[in-house]
Motif scaffolding. Sequence first.
Motif, PDB file in Angstrom:
ATOM      1  N   TYR B 262       2.273  -3.687   8.792  1.00 12.49           N
ATOM      2  CA  TYR B 262       3.109  -3.051   9.824  1.00 12.49           C
ATOM      3  C   TYR B 262       3.738  -4.099  10.731  1.00 12.49           C
ATOM      4  O   TYR B 262       4.807  -3.879  11.290  1.00 12.49           O
ATOM      5  CB  TYR B 262       2.304  -2.010  10.601  1.00 12.49           C
ATOM      6  CG  TYR B 262       1.723  -0.968   9.670  1.00 12.49           C
ATOM      7  CD1 TYR B 262       2.577  -0.147   8.932  1.00 12.49           C
ATOM      8  CD2 TYR B 262       0.365  -0.848   9.463  1.00 12.49           C
ATOM      9  CE1 TYR B 262       2.085   0.762   8.033  1.00 12.49           C
ATOM     10  CE2 TYR B 262      -0.145   0.068   8.564  1.00 12.49           C
ATOM     11  CZ  TYR B 262       0.719   0.874   7.849  1.00 12.49           C
ATOM     12  OH  TYR B 262       0.223   1.768   6.949  1.00 12.49           O
ATOM     13  N   SER B 333       5.988   7.229   8.946  1.00 12.80           N
ATOM     14  CA  SER B 333       7.107   6.581   8.267  1.00 12.80           C
ATOM     15  C   SER B 333       8.119   7.618   7.811  1.00 12.80           C
ATOM     16  O   SER B 333       9.334   7.397   7.892  1.00 12.80           O
ATOM     17  CB  SER B 333       6.604   5.785   7.065  1.00 12.80           C
ATOM     18  OG  SER B 333       5.704   4.799   7.486  1.00 12.80           O
ATOM     19  N   GLY B 369       7.540   4.036  -0.010  1.00 15.25           N
ATOM     20  CA  GLY B 369       6.683   4.875   0.818  1.00 15.25           C
ATOM     21  C   GLY B 369       6.022   5.973   0.017  1.00 15.25           C
ATOM     22  O   GLY B 369       4.836   6.243   0.174  1.00 15.25           O
TER      23      GLY B 369
END
Lengths: 364, 540
Positions: B262, B333, B369
């Motif tokens: 991150y 996200s 993702g």
Amino acid sequence: MSAAWAFQRATDGGGAWDDFLNALNAFYRRALTLPPQASTIARDIDGLHYFEITIMFAAAGLIAVVALYFVVRYRRRPGRDPTPRIVAPHWFEMVLYAGLLGLFVLFWVIGFRQYIDLSAPPDSAVDVYVTAKQWMWEFAYPEGPASAGVLYVPAGRPVRLHLTSRDVIHSFFVPDFRIKRDAVPGMYTTAWFQANAPGTHQILCTEMCGVGHSQMLARVVVLRPADFETFLLRRAPAATPTSGRDATPNAPPARGAPLAVIGRAAAARHGCLGCHSIDGTRRTGPSWLGLFGSTQLMADGERIRVTPAYITESMMDPQRRIVAGYPPVMPSFMGQISPAETAAIIEYMRSLADGIPDAEATRP
Amino acid sequence: MSTTTTPPASPGTRRIDYLNVETTIRSWLTTTDHKRIGILFLIMTTAALALGGVFALLLRLELLTPGGTFMDAMSYNRLFTLHGVVMVWLFLIPSIPGAFGNFLLPLMLGARDVAFPRLNLASVYIYAIGAVVVLAGAVLGGADTGWTFYPPYSTHTPTAVVPVLLGVFILGISSTITGLNFIVTTHTLRTEGMTWLRIPLFVWAVYATSIILVIATPVLGMTLLLIILDHAFRLGIFDPALGGDPILFQHLFWFYSHPAVYIMILPAMGVMSETVSAFAHKNIFSYNAIVIATLGIAFVGFLTWGHHMFTAGMSVFDSGAFGILSMFVAIFSAIKVFTWVSTLYKGSIALDAPMLYFFGFLFLFSFGGMTGVAVASMSLDVYWHDTYFVVAHFHFIMVGGSMMGFLAALHYWFPKMFGRMFPARSSTVAAVLVITGFILTFTPQFWLGNAGMPRRYYSYPDRFQTLNVISTVGSWAITAGLVLIGAYLLYALRWGARSGPNPWGSLGFEWNTPSPPPPHNYEEPPVITHQPHEYWRTAE
């Protein structure tokens, strides 16, 4: 509840619905380049895989289409500016993210259930002790037999593996069974599987363990239950596979066999041939073809004739004198290779001294 | 543009800016100007990207054939370790915060400089020392453990693992200082009217990143020191042969290294929030959602490290807890992706290079993702763990995402930094090359992972070759694109057309100063009366 559950029931075949699911399974498996489903749990896990991938492609495709539409529809042109003020309505965000959270939690529930299945071997399982070391796999059974490079298991019965390592962390991976478990020095981990049918499957190491990492291959040979019983009793199966890249222990040679033949079997059993070829191919260590009796340049510049004394030293204390151009990575076999085996292996190397490859030897 | 407080420079006269105020090398090496420090970081991290990129090219070339192609196994293992170490600690972690965070944070907040300018200069030198120590380790033989340094392999390896570990330890000090500086700056140096909910989203992203840097990096430093002690003095913290626990290392390492992903992606997300607003001439669809998601990622990101250890021998209950927490972090996200796409609605979209990288980001981040959600499904992770699927996943989301963020930032703020424009057509060609190259390189690796090819494999079974060849060809496309970018940006530095103060018509606060900015940023502190990027106000 989901396609993943439906898949669980479809393995038996028969009926249009089952045919449909089987066709769907075949299609997805090919599209996703998945290996065969050779264990009882493989098809369930693939079912979850298909379920998630389908939803994700739909979602990502939707994002791409919407973004593309906006780009074309709202490309910058005279009169487009100033843009209007648009702020997300709260209900829209709430519904969207709650729905998404629900979906992700569903993925987790199915995945966790399967993970529990993967972690809980049935009590009736056959036990095998797996020892990993740089760069080979050894398998031992409570009944006594042991083998290196090939794990013999019965079809249709659960097998529980107790894994450990002698040196660094390795990881036991059989793609066809969809299982993987780390072998950690100083502790035992467990994994289990139930193979569907007789056959052969590759074992790979998936934890970086040194220069031989990608050569740390072995095989699972699934036997018919009766053959497995024979294997346990006679320490070798009735029909031994004799091909494949990994070191295959043949049935031990009969008493009185030539010493070189015994040496060849011992070298295969201890995994020597994973790093030392017998046909002149350069691997992690020097090839044995034509090595015995030759004069070799050492890493420190010394020239040494390869004698039984040097070979014995190299097995027990490998780092002491390394042939120039090879990495200092060979593990010690002190206490692992018996004196008789040492003699036999040296005799086998002597039989390769003339530079003529061993025609009978299994290609390791 | 109601907050513009700086009179535009009158054309024809030579305006003093941070670049021409002093031009000696000494003035650059002793500068405490956050803008110059940003440029220094930009130069150093770009050099690191080039080095790590050369390693990657060599790796892909070696993997062109199943057996040895042109190097031996030991060299291969050293190369992928150096590739990981250089890319993670010398490029991905420091690049956007070090270069663009330093350059932009005070400008966006309306400040004169960061809170601790001299400490900021120290972070440059500490980074340089760390980089030199890592590279010295590489020359001395390099490590062959992978960037994860798992013991007991790392405590036994015959390679020069100690200097590499020491270098990473030193780099950690540099990024901790940067993080500390940004946190204090954001709290104390906001200009009049800059309330928390008017802070530009890039600042929010860098602020959240800084919190992670300050909390997590010391744990990494401690862990690396313990490995060094284990390796050099046989202390026995992690080495089971000496009574240590190798799993303990994995917990400590991932307690840092999971939040570290991150650290790499949050600044890139900040860049995307700015880019999409500026090039769609549109207010962000939901400012609050982005802020909440940014802080949510920073917080929940600390609670998911165990998902790297589903096959390591952790308890089933712990694994389950880490699994569901990993799903939560994915939600944040997803919130961002939806917010960015919705921002395009009824916008005025210009497809300049930064916007192309935004779409590249959107594609790589969406697929990266969602495959992340897939690997968080625990039974699937057991299959994919340590295979090329994971390699593809993190090169899509973490590397692809950060690279797209870095390149978008570089193009978006190039006129801000140097007052010049880059050639538009070349930048489009390069963006298409880099983005398609990324997709071509890493998509086959998803299939390789599905087919069961483990990562860190010097040689591989023949059945994997076709996909490996495609992947290698893709790496050449990325290289071509990046070399082209380097060439035209160097060209534009000297010969590019003058950009004027705000070539994109952006309403980001940093454009309220001339470009390039004067040494002191603002003639007098600006007064902020609303959020950035409120384009509907341009009608007023």
